[in-house]
Each structure stands twice: as C-alpha cells, then as structure tokens.
Design a protein around this motif. Structure first.
Motif, short mmCIF file in Angstrom:
data_model
loop_
_atom_site.label_atom_id
_atom_site.label_comp_id
_atom_site.label_asym_id
_atom_site.label_seq_id
_atom_site.Cartn_x
_atom_site.Cartn_y
_atom_site.Cartn_z
N PHE A 1 -12.46 -8.65 7.91
CA PHE A 1 -11.41 -9.40 7.21
C PHE A 1 -12.10 -10.58 6.54
O PHE A 1 -12.76 -11.35 7.23
CB PHE A 1 -10.35 -9.90 8.18
CG PHE A 1 -9.58 -8.79 8.85
CD1 PHE A 1 -9.84 -8.44 10.16
CD2 PHE A 1 -8.62 -8.09 8.14
CE1 PHE A 1 -9.15 -7.41 10.77
CE2 PHE A 1 -7.92 -7.05 8.75
CZ PHE A 1 -8.18 -6.72 10.06
N VAL B 1 0.86 -1.19 0.00
CA VAL B 1 0.00 0.00 0.00
C VAL B 1 0.89 1.23 0.00
O VAL B 1 1.86 1.32 0.76
CB VAL B 1 -0.89 0.03 1.26
CG1 VAL B 1 -1.69 1.32 1.31
CG2 VAL B 1 -1.81 -1.19 1.29
N PRO C 1 -5.93 -0.50 -3.62
CA PRO C 1 -7.01 -0.44 -2.62
C PRO C 1 -8.22 0.33 -3.15
O PRO C 1 -8.09 1.27 -3.94
CB PRO C 1 -6.35 0.30 -1.45
CG PRO C 1 -4.91 0.00 -1.58
CD PRO C 1 -4.65 -0.05 -3.05
C1 LIG Z 1 -3.23 -7.88 10.41
C2 LIG Z 1 -4.43 -7.63 9.54
C3 LIG Z 1 -4.14 -7.99 8.12
C4 LIG Z 1 -3.35 -7.13 7.34
C5 LIG Z 1 -3.07 -7.48 6.02
O1 LIG Z 1 -2.27 -6.72 5.23
C6 LIG Z 1 -2.35 -5.37 5.18
C7 LIG Z 1 -1.30 -4.71 4.57
C8 LIG Z 1 -1.40 -3.32 4.47
N1 LIG Z 1 -2.45 -2.66 4.97
C9 LIG Z 1 -3.43 -3.38 5.53
N2 LIG Z 1 -4.53 -2.72 6.04
C10 LIG Z 1 -5.59 -3.48 6.68
C11 LIG Z 1 -5.37 -3.48 8.18
C12 LIG Z 1 -6.47 -3.32 8.98
C13 LIG Z 1 -6.31 -3.37 10.37
C14 LIG Z 1 -5.06 -3.55 10.93
C15 LIG Z 1 -3.97 -3.71 10.08
O2 LIG Z 1 -2.71 -3.95 10.48
C16 LIG Z 1 -2.30 -3.49 11.75
F1 LIG Z 1 -2.40 -2.17 11.80
F2 LIG Z 1 -3.02 -4.10 12.68
C17 LIG Z 1 -0.85 -3.95 11.83
F3 LIG Z 1 -0.36 -3.57 12.98
F4 LIG Z 1 -0.86 -5.29 11.70
C18 LIG Z 1 -4.13 -3.66 8.69
C19 LIG Z 1 -4.73 -1.32 5.73
C20 LIG Z 1 -5.27 -1.34 4.27
O3 LIG Z 1 -6.57 -1.93 4.28
C21 LIG Z 1 -5.41 0.10 3.77
F5 LIG Z 1 -6.21 0.77 4.61
F6 LIG Z 1 -4.22 0.68 3.76
F7 LIG Z 1 -5.93 0.09 2.56
N3 LIG Z 1 -3.40 -4.72 5.68
C22 LIG Z 1 -3.57 -8.64 5.45
C23 LIG Z 1 -4.34 -9.50 6.21
C24 LIG Z 1 -4.61 -9.17 7.53
CL1 LIG Z 1 -5.57 -10.26 8.50
#
Ligand SMILES: CCc1cc(Oc2ccnc(N(Cc3cccc(OC(F)(F)C(F)F)c3)C[C@@H](O)C(F)(F)F)n2)ccc1Cl
Length: 481
Positions: free
Chosen positions: A265, A138, A223
């Motif tokens: 999710f 991202v 996204p």
């Molecule tokens: C850990 C949650 C998760 C993240 C994933 O990968 C990514 C990578 C980059 N951005 C995201 N976003 C979603 C998201 C939501 C909530 C928490 C989170 O990660 C965290 F913050 F908890 C970290 F500390 F692990 C990530 C953001 C993405 O949706 C967006 F908004 F950028 F488009 N996810 C893929 C699967 C799963 Cl289960």
C-alpha cells in the motif's frame, strides 16, 4: 472518476497485489466457483423431434438442478495489460431432474413417460477477468468465460430403459445443455465477481472511515495489470463531515513498489496530513492527565529536581486537586522522509487546579512547537510507534503565581517536562488508540505476515504477506444466499 482517465490522476493511495498473493487467493477460487454453480438456475429444456419408425417425439427436461459437484484444480495468472486468467480443470458436476417424453409409436400405442434422470458432466472453465473502473469503483468483467466439456452422460432412472432412448436423448439435449450450462454458469460467475468487487470496495471504504472522518477511495484510473502484479490507484482524499478535500498529488510511479511481498500500500504523505487535520478538526488531538497520573509520570522520570518550581506552580495545592490538559493548537503537519514520519505540531499544556464547587482554574500554561520523527511497526496485532528524533521550540508560558526562578530555568524545566513527560505520554496514548481503531475495523482478524512500514521522501509504504482471510470469504459467501 475514471471514464476517460482524467489526466491529472491525483492519486493518494495505491494498492498493489502481486503474483504470490494471486496464488494464495486462487486457493479460494474453488469455493467461489462452487457457489456460482450452486446458485445458477437451469431452465427446462423442451423440444420435439420426428424420429424414424417412432413419429413425433415430444420431450422436456424439468427441474434441472445440481446434485453433486467437485472441482479438481485451478490456476490463476496475470496477463500483462489484459486480465487475470483463471483456469479450472475437471469440474465434475452431476445434474438431476425429470425427463418427460411422449410419442405415439404406431397407430394406437401412445407413450407418455416421466422418468428421473441424472447427467454426469466433466468440464473445464476458463475465466479471463478484466478489471475496469465504473464510477470510481473496481468492476470485474468476466464476460470472457469458456466452458469445455469432457463428458456428458445422461442416465435415466426407473426400470431399465432400452439403451437407445438414453443415447437418443443424449444426442438431443447435449448441444442445448452445453449452451445452457455455459450461459448460466458464466452469468453466475459474472454476478459473483461483481458482488465480490463491491464487497471489497465497501469493506475497504468502511476500513478507512471512523465517525465523521473518511478517506475517498474512488479509483483515479483503471486498475493496472502487469505480469507480476496488479494495482489500483485511489484518490485518498479526506472526507470530513461529508466534505471532501482534495490535494494535488501524483508523485506515484510503479517503480516505488516491489513485487516480492504479497501486498503493498503506497500512501502519499498528503493523505496522512489530511487525516491529522481531520483528527484535529474532530477535536481528537487532546489529552487530559489527572494530577496523580501527572505526579506518577514526574516521579518515574526523576523530575524531583524540579520539585521547587512545581510547588510554586501548584501554589501548595496537591496533585490530586489538579489536572493537566494537553492539546494541539493547529492541525499537525505530517511529511514523510527516509528517516521516518515527521510530525510538526504546536501544542499547549495547561496545569489546571480543580476546585470543589467551581470550574478548574489555569495555574500555569505554556505553548511549544514540537517536531518529532517517528517510525511505525505492527507486531502481535499491535501498532508500535518509535521516536527517532525530536525538536522543541519553546514559544510562551503564563503563570498565575509569580515564580521566583529565572526565565531560562523555567524554559529548561518546560523543555525537560515536554521531553521526559509530554512526548512519551502522547505516544503511549496514541499507540493503543490507533491499535483499537485498526482492530475495531477487523484488522486483527487478518493473518498478516511480517508487515513492514517504510517511509521515503513524500510517501509511506506498507508491505506485507498474508494468509488467506478465510473469515472474509465466509463473510462474503454469507452475504450471498
Ligand atoms: C483496506 C485496504 C485499502 C483498500 C482500498 O480500496 C480498495 C478498493 C477496491 N479494491 C481494493 N483492492 C485492494 C485491496 C487489497 C487488500 C485488501 C483489500 O480490502 C479488503 F479486502 F481487505 C477489504 F476487506 F477491506 C483491498 C483490490 C484492488 O487492488 C483490485 F485488486 F481490485 F484491483 N482496494 C484503498 C486503500 C486501502 Cl489501504
């Protein structure tokens, strides 16, 4: 990944963040903007002007830095198919520095002055953040960044200057200062936005890795931002010992998720199945019970009815000189349906006798195909597994001792043993093991509100609300000086 949106978007995982979540996250915008303003560096402003009656004036503002900062309010909103628009009002910033100016007023009079100054500004910020995909990660693009000034007052320190000097310099520098502030502040915001995006990506990748087992969370497409949510699409492919395996999957459609909870999710059940396969390959799907544990389990399940058969199997040796080894013979197959998560596995159970000075010997062993239908929930920071249905298919057994009873009664015994002891003990070991794994990733630090685990044909959905992960922001802000 992502460049040009490969058509077969093999998406295994989708993360959806809805408007309610954006509002919670917006509460922390001020801390991030504050950090950006503090981190920004402000270059010296030099110039010269010819002024009526004064001649040529050289001036320079040096060592400009922030001396105080307060942010009044900020709003964030999702702009369909465009960006996350963040508006910040009434940022009042005071800069301080040293003004040096000199001019030769009249024939001999040479003026060289160096005086400290303060600049009081009040400004609004508008940052329209676009989310892009760069090499499967991202990327936050905040180039659409505006500063508008309400106020910009220059105050010179030291003995009272004639007021016209302040006004003069204010006119000189305000245009340049506004340009510099906009340039520096927006640049800093862009830097922070990308550090944050990388931080989340890396943290997420770590979240979905344990030892040699990992999940490839590269984006499969840019996204998506809609009016009420934004979501990212990830491969979800298994990486085991740095080998990645893919699967054909893109049964995801946006209507599968809602927008009332803060966070959703979506997991294709192929992701779950490949994780089970990795756990099997990593020799994690085995369990050893000591004879005493086994005995305790038998007793509290009132299996004394099988006392006789057990005696024959143990050939008179006591429980404490035995152990029971349960292992998966193949990678369990995981599929999801409305009733729950279906786990198909073939299991072998060995009752081994321990000997003083030699390796254990197998007194009795049997194999069964077990299908279980399970539900998961997360309460009090613990994972809870429920069993709603199961089927046991006896396959074979081998006994060192010749047993007196009939095949049927032995098979009945084995089915009861699996039902009353086998399945419950596996679940009772799996729950804490998975809870420990999740909490080792810091899940227990998150304030997760009313999480739900739902399963439908072919996929599993986690949906939840959350309190802002303050620890995460502090963690993040620490990583940047
Ligand atoms: C850990 C949650 C998760 C993240 C994933 O990968 C990514 C990578 C980059 N951005 C995201 N976003 C979603 C998201 C939501 C909530 C928490 C989170 O990660 C965290 F913050 F908890 C970290 F500390 F692990 C990530 C953001 C993405 O949706 C967006 F908004 F950028 F488009 N996810 C893929 C699967 C799963 Cl289960």
């Amino acid at each position: 990944a992502c460049k040009g949106q490969s058509s077969s978007s093999q998406t295994g995982i989708v993360c959806r963040i809805t408007r309610p979540a954006v509002l919670v996250l917006n509460q922390e915008t001020r801390q991030v903007i504050q950090k950006a303003l503090q981190r920004a560096t402000y270059p010296d402003i030099k110039g010269e002007r010819v002024i009526l009656f004064l001649g040529k004036v050289n001036y320079g503002l040096y060592n400009i830095q922030i001396s105080s900062l307060s942010i009044f309010s900020s709003q964030a909103e999702l702009k369909k198919d465009k960006s996350i628009d963040i508006a910040i009002q009434n940022v009042s910033v005071t800069f301080k520095g040293t003004l040096q100016y000199d001019y030769n007023g009249g024939w001999l009079l040479e003026v060289h002055r160096s005086v400290d100054f303060e600049i009081d500004t009040s400004l609004d910020l508008q940052i329209n953040t676009q989310l892009n995909c760069e090499a499967g990660r991202v990327q936050a693009d905040t180039s659409d960044c505006y500063l508008s000034f309400h106020k910009l007052l220059l105050r010179l320190h030291g003995e009272k200057q004639p007021g016209w000097i302040e006004q003069l310099f204010t006119d000189f520098i305000s245009f340049t200062l506004k340009l510099i502030l906009k340039g520096q502040v927006c640049k800093e915001i862009s830097v922070l936005a990308n550090i944050m995006a990388n931080f989340v990506q890396d943290k997420a990748a770590n979240f979905l890795t344990d030892g040699d087992i990992g999940v490839d969370i590269s984006l499969t497409r840019t996204p998506v931002i809609k009016g009420s949510y934004l979501e990212s699409h990830h491969k979800g492919f298994l990486t085991y010992k740095n080998q990645s395996s893919s699967f054909q999957d893109s049964t995801y459609t946006p209507n599968l998720l809602g927008d009332s909870r803060m966070l959703y999710f979506w997991f294709s059940d192929k992701v779950l199945s490949s994780l089970a396969k990795a756990a099997f390959l990593d020799k994690r799907l085995m369990l050893t019970l000591t004879g005493d544990e086994f005995k305790a389990l038998l007793e509290n399940k009132a299996l004394d009815t099988f006392q006789d058969i057990l005696l024959e199997i143990f050939q008179g040796s006591s429980f404490s000189d035995s152990q029971v080894v349960v292992r998966s013979l193949t990678a369990p197959l995981i599929t999801c349906k409305l009733e729950g998560t279906v786990v198909k596995s073939s299991v072998s159970v060995e009752i081994q006798l321990l000997h003083q000075d030699q390796a254990p010997t197998v007194a009795f062993s049997f194999e069964e195909d077990v299908v279980t239908v399970m539900q998961a929930s997360y309460e009090e920071k613990k994972l809870i597994l429920g069993l709603s249905d199961f089927q046991i298919q006896h396959k074979s057994f081998r006994s060192v001792a010749t047993l007196s009873m009939s095949q049927e009664s032995i098979q009945a015994f084995l089915k009861s043993l699996t039902t009353m002891v086998g399945i419950p003990v596996i679940i009772s070991r799996l729950e804490p093991a998975l809870t420990t794994l999740l909490n080792s990733k810091g899940l227990d630090l998150f304030d997760i509100i009313n999480p739900e685990v739902l399963t439908k044909q072919g996929y599993l959905v986690l949906q939840m609300d959350f309190g802002f992960p303050q620890h995460l922001l502090e963690d993040f802000l620490q990583t940047i000086i």
